[in-house]
Scaffold this motif. Structure first.
Motif, PDB file in Angstrom:
ATOM      1  N   ALA A  71       0.834  -1.206   0.000  1.00  0.00           N
ATOM      2  CA  ALA A  71       0.000   0.000   0.000  1.00  0.00           C
ATOM      3  C   ALA A  71       0.866   1.252   0.000  1.00  0.00           C
ATOM      4  O   ALA A  71       0.444   2.311   0.473  1.00  0.00           O
ATOM      5  CB  ALA A  71      -0.916   0.000   1.222  1.00  0.00           C
ATOM      6  N   LEU A  72       2.090   1.133  -0.532  1.00  0.00           N
ATOM      7  CA  LEU A  72       2.979   2.290  -0.569  1.00  0.00           C
ATOM      8  C   LEU A  72       2.296   3.437  -1.310  1.00  0.00           C
ATOM      9  O   LEU A  72       1.917   3.285  -2.474  1.00  0.00           O
ATOM     10  CB  LEU A  72       4.287   1.927  -1.276  1.00  0.00           C
ATOM     11  CG  LEU A  72       5.414   2.961  -1.170  1.00  0.00           C
ATOM     12  CD1 LEU A  72       5.995   2.970   0.242  1.00  0.00           C
ATOM     13  CD2 LEU A  72       6.520   2.658  -2.183  1.00  0.00           C
ATOM     14  N   PRO A  73       2.117   4.587  -0.654  1.00  0.00           N
ATOM     15  CA  PRO A  73       1.451   5.713  -1.319  1.00  0.00           C
ATOM     16  C   PRO A  73       2.142   6.077  -2.627  1.00  0.00           C
ATOM     17  O   PRO A  73       3.373   6.083  -2.705  1.00  0.00           O
ATOM     18  CB  PRO A  73       1.563   6.841  -0.287  1.00  0.00           C
ATOM     19  CG  PRO A  73       1.629   6.126   1.035  1.00  0.00           C
ATOM     20  CD  PRO A  73       2.440   4.893   0.747  1.00  0.00           C
ATOM     21  N   PRO A  74       1.379   6.372  -3.673  1.00  0.00           N
ATOM     22  CA  PRO A  74       1.972   6.601  -4.996  1.00  0.00           C
ATOM     23  C   PRO A  74       2.882   7.819  -5.078  1.00  0.00           C
ATOM     24  O   PRO A  74       3.717   7.900  -5.984  1.00  0.00           O
ATOM     25  CB  PRO A  74       0.739   6.772  -5.897  1.00  0.00           C
ATOM     26  CG  PRO A  74      -0.356   7.200  -4.971  1.00  0.00           C
ATOM     27  CD  PRO A  74      -0.082   6.484  -3.681  1.00  0.00           C
ATOM     28  N   GLN A  75       2.742   8.754  -4.143  1.00  0.00           N
ATOM     29  CA  GLN A  75       3.591   9.949  -4.206  1.00  0.00           C
ATOM     30  C   GLN A  75       5.021   9.691  -3.738  1.00  0.00           C
ATOM     31  O   GLN A  75       5.913  10.505  -3.956  1.00  0.00           O
ATOM     32  CB  GLN A  75       2.975  11.093  -3.385  1.00  0.00           C
ATOM     33  CG  GLN A  75       2.923  10.859  -1.874  1.00  0.00           C
ATOM     34  CD  GLN A  75       1.616  10.227  -1.434  1.00  0.00           C
ATOM     35  OE1 GLN A  75       0.988   9.505  -2.199  1.00  0.00           O
ATOM     36  NE2 GLN A  75       1.199  10.515  -0.210  1.00  0.00           N
ATOM     37  N   ILE A  76       5.260   8.529  -3.096  1.00  0.00           N
ATOM     38  CA  ILE A  76       6.614   8.200  -2.644  1.00  0.00           C
ATOM     39  C   ILE A  76       7.423   7.674  -3.821  1.00  0.00           C
ATOM     40  O   ILE A  76       7.114   6.637  -4.391  1.00  0.00           O
ATOM     41  CB  ILE A  76       6.575   7.156  -1.510  1.00  0.00           C
ATOM     42  CG1 ILE A  76       5.900   7.744  -0.273  1.00  0.00           C
ATOM     43  CG2 ILE A  76       7.987   6.685  -1.168  1.00  0.00           C
ATOM     44  CD1 ILE A  76       5.777   6.775   0.884  1.00  0.00           C
ATOM     45  N   THR A  77       8.462   8.394  -4.176  1.00  0.00           N
ATOM     46  CA  THR A  77       9.302   8.012  -5.316  1.00  0.00           C
ATOM     47  C   THR A  77      10.711   7.580  -4.902  1.00  0.00           C
ATOM     48  O   THR A  77      11.464   7.064  -5.722  1.00  0.00           O
ATOM     49  CB  THR A  77       9.427   9.193  -6.302  1.00  0.00           C
ATOM     50  OG1 THR A  77       9.967  10.339  -5.608  1.00  0.00           O
ATOM     51  CG2 THR A  77       8.056   9.563  -6.873  1.00  0.00           C
ATOM     52  N   HIS A  78      11.068   7.795  -3.627  1.00  0.00           N
ATOM     53  CA  HIS A  78      12.410   7.454  -3.150  1.00  0.00           C
ATOM     54  C   HIS A  78      12.284   6.496  -1.981  1.00  0.00           C
ATOM     55  O   HIS A  78      11.714   6.833  -0.939  1.00  0.00           O
ATOM     56  CB  HIS A  78      13.153   8.727  -2.717  1.00  0.00           C
ATOM     57  CG  HIS A  78      14.560   8.486  -2.260  1.00  0.00           C
ATOM     58  ND1 HIS A  78      15.339   9.478  -1.699  1.00  0.00           N
ATOM     59  CD2 HIS A  78      15.336   7.360  -2.281  1.00  0.00           C
ATOM     60  CE1 HIS A  78      16.523   8.973  -1.389  1.00  0.00           C
ATOM     61  NE2 HIS A  78      16.542   7.701  -1.734  1.00  0.00           N
ATOM     62  N   LEU A  79      12.796   5.280  -2.145  1.00  0.00           N
ATOM     63  CA  LEU A  79      12.829   4.280  -1.081  1.00  0.00           C
ATOM     64  C   LEU A  79      14.269   4.156  -0.598  1.00  0.00           C
ATOM     65  O   LEU A  79      15.168   3.834  -1.380  1.00  0.00           O
ATOM     66  CB  LEU A  79      12.309   2.935  -1.591  1.00  0.00           C
ATOM     67  CG  LEU A  79      12.269   1.784  -0.570  1.00  0.00           C
ATOM     68  CD1 LEU A  79      11.388   2.142   0.616  1.00  0.00           C
ATOM     69  CD2 LEU A  79      11.784   0.499  -1.239  1.00  0.00           C
ATOM     70  N   ASP A  80      14.468   4.406   0.678  1.00  0.00           N
ATOM     71  CA  ASP A  80      15.801   4.424   1.281  1.00  0.00           C
ATOM     72  C   ASP A  80      15.858   3.358   2.360  1.00  0.00           C
ATOM     73  O   ASP A  80      15.119   3.417   3.349  1.00  0.00           O
ATOM     74  CB  ASP A  80      16.056   5.814   1.874  1.00  0.00           C
ATOM     75  CG  ASP A  80      17.371   5.899   2.633  1.00  0.00           C
ATOM     76  OD1 ASP A  80      18.298   5.134   2.308  1.00  0.00           O
ATOM     77  OD2 ASP A  80      17.469   6.739   3.545  1.00  0.00           O
ATOM     78  N   LEU A  81      16.714   2.344   2.181  1.00  0.00           N
ATOM     79  CA  LEU A  81      16.828   1.236   3.130  1.00  0.00           C
ATOM     80  C   LEU A  81      18.228   1.208   3.727  1.00  0.00           C
ATOM     81  O   LEU A  81      19.223   1.292   3.000  1.00  0.00           O
ATOM     82  CB  LEU A  81      16.547  -0.100   2.442  1.00  0.00           C
ATOM     83  CG  LEU A  81      15.137  -0.269   1.853  1.00  0.00           C
ATOM     84  CD1 LEU A  81      15.049  -1.576   1.084  1.00  0.00           C
ATOM     85  CD2 LEU A  81      14.093  -0.237   2.950  1.00  0.00           C
ATOM     86  N   ARG A  82      18.288   1.077   5.060  1.00  0.00           N
ATOM     87  CA  ARG A  82      19.577   1.073   5.743  1.00  0.00           C
ATOM     88  C   ARG A  82      19.622  -0.097   6.720  1.00  0.00           C
ATOM     89  O   ARG A  82      18.739  -0.239   7.562  1.00  0.00           O
ATOM     90  CB  ARG A  82      19.782   2.394   6.496  1.00  0.00           C
ATOM     91  CG  ARG A  82      19.553   3.630   5.642  1.00  0.00           C
ATOM     92  CD  ARG A  82      19.501   4.887   6.482  1.00  0.00           C
ATOM     93  NE  ARG A  82      18.905   6.005   5.739  1.00  0.00           N
ATOM     94  CZ  ARG A  82      18.600   7.183   6.283  1.00  0.00           C
ATOM     95  NH1 ARG A  82      18.835   7.390   7.559  1.00  0.00           N
ATOM     96  NH2 ARG A  82      18.057   8.131   5.540  1.00  0.00           N
ATOM     97  N   TYR A  83      20.653  -0.917   6.593  1.00  0.00           N
ATOM     98  CA  TYR A  83      20.835  -2.066   7.471  1.00  0.00           C
ATOM     99  C   TYR A  83      22.089  -1.850   8.317  1.00  0.00           C
ATOM    100  O   TYR A  83      23.149  -1.521   7.783  1.00  0.00           O
ATOM    101  CB  TYR A  83      20.989  -3.347   6.660  1.00  0.00           C
ATOM    102  CG  TYR A  83      19.752  -3.750   5.887  1.00  0.00           C
ATOM    103  CD1 TYR A  83      18.809  -4.606   6.459  1.00  0.00           C
ATOM    104  CD2 TYR A  83      19.520  -3.266   4.602  1.00  0.00           C
ATOM    105  CE1 TYR A  83      17.669  -4.975   5.757  1.00  0.00           C
ATOM    106  CE2 TYR A  83      18.382  -3.631   3.889  1.00  0.00           C
ATOM    107  CZ  TYR A  83      17.463  -4.483   4.472  1.00  0.00           C
ATOM    108  OH  TYR A  83      16.333  -4.848   3.779  1.00  0.00           O
ATOM    109  N   SER A  84      21.954  -2.027   9.628  1.00  0.00           N
ATOM    110  CA  SER A  84      23.110  -1.899  10.511  1.00  0.00           C
ATOM    111  C   SER A  84      22.949  -2.834  11.696  1.00  0.00           C
ATOM    112  O   SER A  84      21.858  -3.379  11.938  1.00  0.00           O
ATOM    113  CB  SER A  84      23.269  -0.447  10.997  1.00  0.00           C
ATOM    114  OG  SER A  84      22.160  -0.054  11.794  1.00  0.00           O
ATOM    115  N   PHE A  85      24.027  -3.008  12.433  1.00  0.00           N
ATOM    116  CA  PHE A  85      24.033  -3.899  13.592  1.00  0.00           C
ATOM    117  C   PHE A  85      24.668  -3.173  14.766  1.00  0.00           C
ATOM    118  O   PHE A  85      25.679  -2.499  14.620  1.00  0.00           O
ATOM    119  CB  PHE A  85      24.785  -5.187  13.277  1.00  0.00           C
ATOM    120  CG  PHE A  85      24.165  -5.981  12.167  1.00  0.00           C
ATOM    121  CD1 PHE A  85      24.584  -5.800  10.850  1.00  0.00           C
ATOM    122  CD2 PHE A  85      23.150  -6.886  12.425  1.00  0.00           C
ATOM    123  CE1 PHE A  85      24.000  -6.515   9.821  1.00  0.00           C
ATOM    124  CE2 PHE A  85      22.568  -7.614  11.404  1.00  0.00           C
ATOM    125  CZ  PHE A  85      22.990  -7.421  10.088  1.00  0.00           C
TER     126      PHE A  85
END
Length: 249
Positions: free
Chosen positions: A171-185
């Motif tokens: 259901a990601l809103p259509p206005q979101i054009t940038h997906l930023d994913l960060r993985y850390s420990f």
């Protein structure tokens, strides 16, 4: 340069620091107590680039998006003043037409594993994952935050497969054009477990969502298999940014 203009970049830089959830909540509370000018500018910065530190704040944020313009009310307790700061819009003398719903341009949420030894229970406890699902579904269902462009998800002490099973992203809103994913420990995570999770990065067989509106993808701390799968779920990506990332608290 007036004090309001000079405070904005200072508060913005501090707000975007890699703070822990506890540190961010302390920052939010403290900013409501400094003085009215500081609180006003912080309100603008925090409404523009929203961080969701808890389930309770997620609910409050959604209520805030639907709220009518009000003025900041004074109260004695620091937590109550924090809520007053976020219940209100920016003061009229700063920007009279700005509302929380229109102000939001980016949204950041941290999903942390509550059990740094997931092998004990066979699965990881990610309560903020459910908060993200509910938040995205509500934003989409009610067509909220029309100027929201970037969604940042910070995974701490987790594996790499959760993102592909996260039902809210369907259901990601259509206005979101940038997906930023960060993985850390964090330092609490045993090194052997970190290495095991990194080695287990494999191509996914099932995907719970597709985001055709995402044109920019940023990934930090994930391997090639995860990035390849992300490009599969976001087939219209035009710009890809990737960083190796590091172990951090």
């Amino acid at each position: 340069m007036n004090s309001e203009a000079s405070l904005d970049p200072i508060l913005s830089a501090a707000w975007h620091m890699p703070l822990s959830i506890a540190e961010r909540i302390t920052f939010m509370r403290s900013s409501a107590l400094v003085n009215s000018t500081w609180a006003d500018i912080f309100n603008l910065v925090a409404l523009r680039d929203v961080y969701i530190p808890s389930a309770a704040f997620s609910d409050h944020f959604l209520q805030r998006l639907c709220a009518q313009p009000t003025t900041v009310a004074s109260s004695s307790g620091s937590f109550e003043r924090l809520l007053d700061c976020f219940r209100s819009l920016a003061r009229p003398h700063i920007q009279p037409t700005r509302t929380a719903n229109l102000a939001c341009q980016s949204l950041t949420i941290q999903i942390t594993n509550d059990d740094v030894y997931p092998a004990k229970s066979g699965h990881m406890r990610l309560p903020m994952g459910g908060v993200l699902d509910s938040l995205l579904e509500t934003l989409d269902a009610w067509s909220l935050a029309p100027n929201l462009r970037r969604l940042s998800i910070e995974y701490v002490d987790t594996g790499f497969e959760d993102i592909f099973n996260r039902v809210g992203l369907a259901a990601l809103p259509p206005q979101i054009t940038h997906l930023d994913l960060r993985y850390s420990f964090s330092d609490a995570m045993p090194i052997w477990l970190v290495e095991s999770l990194r080695r287990k990065q494999q191509r996914q067989r099932r995907f719970g969502w597709t985001a055709r509106g995402v044109t920019r993808l940023s990934v930090t701390g994930a391997g090639e298999s995860t990035i390849t799968d992300l490009l599969f779920t976001c087939p219209n990506v035009q710009t890809l940014g990737r960083e190796r990332g590091s172990v951090q608290t």
